[in-house]
Design an enzyme around this catalytic site. Structure first.
Site, PDB file in Angstrom:
ATOM      1  N   PRO A 199      14.539  -6.642  10.526  1.00 55.98           N
ATOM      2  CA  PRO A 199      14.804  -7.618   9.462  1.00 55.98           C
ATOM      3  C   PRO A 199      14.018  -8.911   9.629  1.00 55.98           C
ATOM      4  O   PRO A 199      14.042  -9.763   8.751  1.00 55.98           O
ATOM      5  CB  PRO A 199      16.315  -7.859   9.546  1.00 55.98           C
ATOM      6  CG  PRO A 199      16.797  -7.202  10.764  1.00 55.98           C
ATOM      7  CD  PRO A 199      15.718  -6.351  11.343  1.00 55.98           C
ATOM      8  N   GLU A 253      21.068  -4.454  18.680  1.00 57.16           N
ATOM      9  CA  GLU A 253      20.815  -5.858  18.350  1.00 57.16           C
ATOM     10  C   GLU A 253      19.331  -6.154  18.201  1.00 57.16           C
ATOM     11  O   GLU A 253      18.947  -7.201  17.706  1.00 57.16           O
ATOM     12  CB  GLU A 253      21.400  -6.763  19.442  1.00 57.16           C
ATOM     13  CG  GLU A 253      22.900  -6.752  19.514  1.00 57.16           C
ATOM     14  CD  GLU A 253      23.544  -7.087  18.176  1.00 57.16           C
ATOM     15  OE1 GLU A 253      23.392  -8.230  17.730  1.00 57.16           O
ATOM     16  OE2 GLU A 253      24.185  -6.204  17.587  1.00 57.16           O
ATOM     17  N   ARG A 285       2.975   8.180  -1.509  1.00 54.34           N
ATOM     18  CA  ARG A 285       2.849   8.494  -2.931  1.00 54.34           C
ATOM     19  C   ARG A 285       1.635   7.821  -3.566  1.00 54.34           C
ATOM     20  O   ARG A 285       1.235   8.174  -4.668  1.00 54.34           O
ATOM     21  CB  ARG A 285       4.139   8.176  -3.685  1.00 54.34           C
ATOM     22  CG  ARG A 285       4.496   6.725  -3.738  1.00 54.34           C
ATOM     23  CD  ARG A 285       5.878   6.533  -4.335  1.00 54.34           C
ATOM     24  NE  ARG A 285       5.954   6.876  -5.754  1.00 54.34           N
ATOM     25  CZ  ARG A 285       5.381   6.176  -6.738  1.00 54.34           C
ATOM     26  NH1 ARG A 285       4.679   5.103  -6.448  1.00 54.34           N
ATOM     27  NH2 ARG A 285       5.499   6.532  -7.995  1.00 54.34           N
ATOM     28  N   ASP A 316       3.013   2.559 -12.252  1.00 57.23           N
ATOM     29  CA  ASP A 316       4.316   2.277 -11.644  1.00 57.23           C
ATOM     30  C   ASP A 316       4.748   0.845 -11.865  1.00 57.23           C
ATOM     31  O   ASP A 316       3.915  -0.055 -11.900  1.00 57.23           O
ATOM     32  CB  ASP A 316       4.237   2.418 -10.112  1.00 57.23           C
ATOM     33  CG  ASP A 316       4.202   3.839  -9.677  1.00 57.23           C
ATOM     34  OD1 ASP A 316       4.538   4.706 -10.490  1.00 57.23           O
ATOM     35  OD2 ASP A 316       3.835   4.063  -8.514  1.00 57.23           O
TER      36      ASP A 316
HETATM   37  N1  ADE Z   1      16.228  -2.775  10.607  1.00 62.96           N
HETATM   38  C1  ADE Z   1      17.391  -3.369  10.288  1.00 62.96           C
HETATM   39  N2  ADE Z   1      17.322  -4.005   9.133  1.00 62.96           N
HETATM   40  C2  ADE Z   1      16.058  -3.816   8.647  1.00 62.96           C
HETATM   41  C3  ADE Z   1      15.367  -4.236   7.490  1.00 62.96           C
HETATM   42  N3  ADE Z   1      15.936  -4.997   6.553  1.00 62.96           N
HETATM   43  N4  ADE Z   1      14.075  -3.857   7.354  1.00 62.96           N
HETATM   44  C4  ADE Z   1      13.477  -3.122   8.309  1.00 62.96           C
HETATM   45  N5  ADE Z   1      14.079  -2.696   9.416  1.00 62.96           N
HETATM   46  C5  ADE Z   1      15.361  -3.042   9.592  1.00 62.96           C
END
Ligand code: ADE
Length: 239
Positions: free
Chosen positions: A88, A115, A153, A168
């Protein structure tokens, strides 16, 4: 394109990757997918891949050794291709990143869990970090499948000759307009006459207008980056 995926859960990939267009892409030799279980590269008796964080606090951290062991055994040390961590904290994935990846002959995806991963993996092994959006998943596996799907794709031939990805949503920077198929009337709801007219110029114009209007309504932020022509502005303002 060759993609090597490093994960603690390789079994979650085949149900999706071996279906539909991604299956066809693999059969056609467009995608060569390698799945590697990081646990197989843990050298201790119990194949431990995570441990408590230094400094305390909750959760577990993925250990550096099994990850380095897996990636370097498969790709060499140091790897000569992009090694992308899904997390994230990465740069946010979009159609442009998908398009850039689709041009690479070979890259690796590393799926984080728990984590997070030991920071030394990020510092000394990973070359890029991608997030699929501002929310937290339980791991990078779904994100890796999203990235592979969106990139594959775009490979020439992946969607078949008739159905290229050029129109697209997001490819042109606009959302796509509505689509219809048979029957011409369903529960009294009809298909716009223009789509049945056979007049291809008129249909193209209608589609452009629908795409512009839909983008203005749902994602006005996308229009900020568009160089709209006079004709586009007229289409946007007319019914
Ligand atoms: N792992 C946990 N959350 C994620 C996300 N939003 N994007 C990529 N990998 C992740």
């Amino acid at each position: 394109m060759r993609v090597d995926v490093f994960t603690l859960f390789p079994e979650v990939f085949p149900p999706y990757m071996d279906s539909s267009i991604l299956k066809r892409a693999q059969e056609a030799g467009l995608l060569d997918l390698g799945l590697h279980n990081i646990r197989d590269y843990a050298t201790d008796k119990h194949h431990v891949t995570d441990d408590e964080p230094y400094g305390g606090g909750g959760g577990m951290v993925m250990k550096a050794e099994p990850i380095f062991g897996a990636v370097e055994t498969v790709l060499g040390a140091p790897p000569q291709i992009p090694v992308i961590l899904l997390s994230p904290q990465g740069r946010v994935f979009d159609q442009r990143v998908a398009s850039d990846l689709s041009r690479l002959p070979h890259f690796a995806l590393l799926c984080g869990r728990y984590e997070g991963v030991d920071e030394r993996v990020r510092e000394h092994l990973v070359t890029d970090e991608i997030s699929i959006g501002d929310y937290v998943l339980t791991g990078g596996e779904l994100a890796a499948m999203v990235v592979i799907d969106a990139a594959v794709r775009l490979l020439p031939g992946a969607l078949g000759a008739e159905n290229g990805a050029a129109n697209d949503s997001h490819a042109s920077g606009l959302l796509e307009g509505p689509h219809y198929t048979r029957p011409p009337e369903f529960r009294g709801w009809t298909v716009p006459e223009v789509l049945k007219s056979g007049d291809h110029a008129k249909i193209a114009c209608w589609r452009r207008q629908q795409a512009l209007k839909r983008t203005a309504e749902r994602r006005p932020d996308l229009l900020d980056n568009q160089d709209l022509s006079e004709e586009d502005r007229r289409l946007l303002d007319s019914d």
